[in-house]
Enzyme design. Sequence first.
Site, PDB file in Angstrom:
ATOM      1  N   GLY A 142       0.814  -1.287   0.059  1.00 52.34           N
ATOM      2  CA  GLY A 142      -0.039  -0.038   0.042  1.00 52.34           C
ATOM      3  C   GLY A 142       0.859   1.217   0.084  1.00 52.34           C
ATOM      4  O   GLY A 142       1.966   1.188   0.493  1.00 52.34           O
TER       5      GLY A 142
ATOM      6  N   CYS B 131       6.127   0.480   7.588  1.00 49.18           N
ATOM      7  CA  CYS B 131       5.499   1.372   6.912  1.00 49.18           C
ATOM      8  C   CYS B 131       6.741   2.039   5.987  1.00 49.18           C
ATOM      9  O   CYS B 131       7.989   2.140   6.767  1.00 49.18           O
ATOM     10  CB  CYS B 131       5.160   2.777   7.570  1.00 49.18           C
ATOM     11  SG  CYS B 131       4.621   4.172   6.751  1.00 49.18           S
ATOM     12  N   LEU B 132       6.538   2.254   4.862  1.00 57.64           N
ATOM     13  CA  LEU B 132       7.769   2.510   3.846  1.00 57.64           C
ATOM     14  C   LEU B 132       8.424   3.800   4.401  1.00 57.64           C
ATOM     15  O   LEU B 132       9.381   4.123   4.075  1.00 57.64           O
ATOM     16  CB  LEU B 132       7.520   2.823   2.539  1.00 57.64           C
ATOM     17  CG  LEU B 132       7.206   1.270   1.783  1.00 57.64           C
ATOM     18  CD1 LEU B 132       6.413   1.316   0.256  1.00 57.64           C
ATOM     19  CD2 LEU B 132       8.557   0.457   1.766  1.00 57.64           C
TER      20      LEU B 132
ATOM     21  N   HIS C 224      -4.562   1.841   7.232  1.00 57.04           N
ATOM     22  CA  HIS C 224      -3.295   2.368   7.468  1.00 57.04           C
ATOM     23  C   HIS C 224      -2.945   3.512   6.376  1.00 57.04           C
ATOM     24  O   HIS C 224      -2.282   4.631   6.651  1.00 57.04           O
ATOM     25  CB  HIS C 224      -2.301   1.277   7.186  1.00 57.04           C
ATOM     26  CG  HIS C 224      -0.973   1.715   7.113  1.00 57.04           C
ATOM     27  ND1 HIS C 224       0.235   1.268   8.033  1.00 57.04           N
ATOM     28  CD2 HIS C 224      -0.077   2.448   6.150  1.00 57.04           C
ATOM     29  CE1 HIS C 224       1.373   1.720   7.780  1.00 57.04           C
ATOM     30  NE2 HIS C 224       1.122   2.713   6.798  1.00 57.04           N
ATOM     31  N   GLU C 225      -3.588   3.261   5.016  1.00 54.30           N
ATOM     32  CA  GLU C 225      -3.289   4.216   4.111  1.00 54.30           C
ATOM     33  C   GLU C 225      -4.088   5.641   4.262  1.00 54.30           C
ATOM     34  O   GLU C 225      -3.734   6.661   3.760  1.00 54.30           O
ATOM     35  CB  GLU C 225      -3.610   3.875   2.737  1.00 54.30           C
ATOM     36  CG  GLU C 225      -2.825   2.663   2.296  1.00 54.30           C
ATOM     37  CD  GLU C 225      -1.236   2.722   2.481  1.00 54.30           C
ATOM     38  OE1 GLU C 225      -0.659   3.910   2.493  1.00 54.30           O
ATOM     39  OE2 GLU C 225      -0.526   1.713   2.706  1.00 54.30           O
TER      40      GLU C 225
ATOM     41  N   GLN D 144       3.234   9.994   1.107  1.00 53.56           N
ATOM     42  CA  GLN D 144       4.244   9.077   1.361  1.00 53.56           C
ATOM     43  C   GLN D 144       5.371   9.636  -0.238  1.00 53.56           C
ATOM     44  O   GLN D 144       6.533   9.290   0.252  1.00 53.56           O
ATOM     45  CB  GLN D 144       4.273   7.745   1.139  1.00 53.56           C
ATOM     46  CG  GLN D 144       3.353   7.120   2.558  1.00 53.56           C
ATOM     47  CD  GLN D 144       3.309   5.780   2.572  1.00 53.56           C
ATOM     48  OE1 GLN D 144       2.551   5.189   1.843  1.00 53.56           O
ATOM     49  NE2 GLN D 144       4.341   5.163   3.126  1.00 53.56           N
TER      50      GLN D 144
ATOM     51  N   HIS E 115      -2.658   7.607   6.403  1.00 51.41           N
ATOM     52  CA  HIS E 115      -1.630   8.644   5.857  1.00 51.41           C
ATOM     53  C   HIS E 115      -2.213  10.051   5.326  1.00 51.41           C
ATOM     54  O   HIS E 115      -1.499  11.216   5.486  1.00 51.41           O
ATOM     55  CB  HIS E 115      -0.882   7.692   4.796  1.00 51.41           C
ATOM     56  CG  HIS E 115       0.234   7.038   5.407  1.00 51.41           C
ATOM     57  ND1 HIS E 115       1.432   7.684   5.807  1.00 51.41           N
ATOM     58  CD2 HIS E 115       0.417   5.768   5.061  1.00 51.41           C
ATOM     59  CE1 HIS E 115       2.138   6.501   5.999  1.00 51.41           C
ATOM     60  NE2 HIS E 115       1.802   5.470   5.672  1.00 51.41           N
TER      61      HIS E 115
HETATM   62 NI    NI Z   1       2.726   3.746   5.415  1.00 53.43          NI
END
Ligand code: NI
Length: 172
Positions: free
Chosen positions: A48, A90-91, A132-133, A53, A136
């Site tokens: 995702g 998380c990236l 989660h997204e 991000q 963000h």
């Molecule tokens: Ni993330």
Amino acid sequence: MQETGLRIKTFGDPVLRKKAKPVKEVTAGHRKTLNLMAESMYEHSGIGLAAPQVGISAQLIVIDIGEGLYKLINPKIVKRQGAQAIQEGCLSVPGICIKVRRSRQVWVEALNEDNRPVRIEAKDLFACVLQHEIDHLEGRLIVDYTSFLNKLKIKRKLKALKAGAKACKLQL
Ligand code: NI
């Protein structure tokens, strides 16, 4: 690693804390961004990715948990049910893995890339990734789900870690 031109922003970058702007009408520009985001997500073995991000403050997310690619615009949770807790990475918070309590099942309304309304019913991992997204887009990160003491530890760990380190299986 191949580069798409989209750099992943990491913890400390103010764009990750901003509320992302809703999209008024989906344009070719948004479609291009969604495609680049998907490429970037696959490159980094993520499941995702949200536009903040990659430094874009707009309500765009991409998800692929292995059941096909979703590109969603202005996603909103309209109903939730149950509870689950999954270890999430998380990236944008490399090297950190946090168990986050979320709803087990969510119903999400969004626009697709053709500017049409879609309604998604998701549970388990898919529901986790959607939440989660969407977090963000609201400027919320997995570190916000942990205690103050844990946050201090994470801050120290983040400083010590080199960007790109992956400690968690699920990268979102
Ligand atoms: Ni993330």
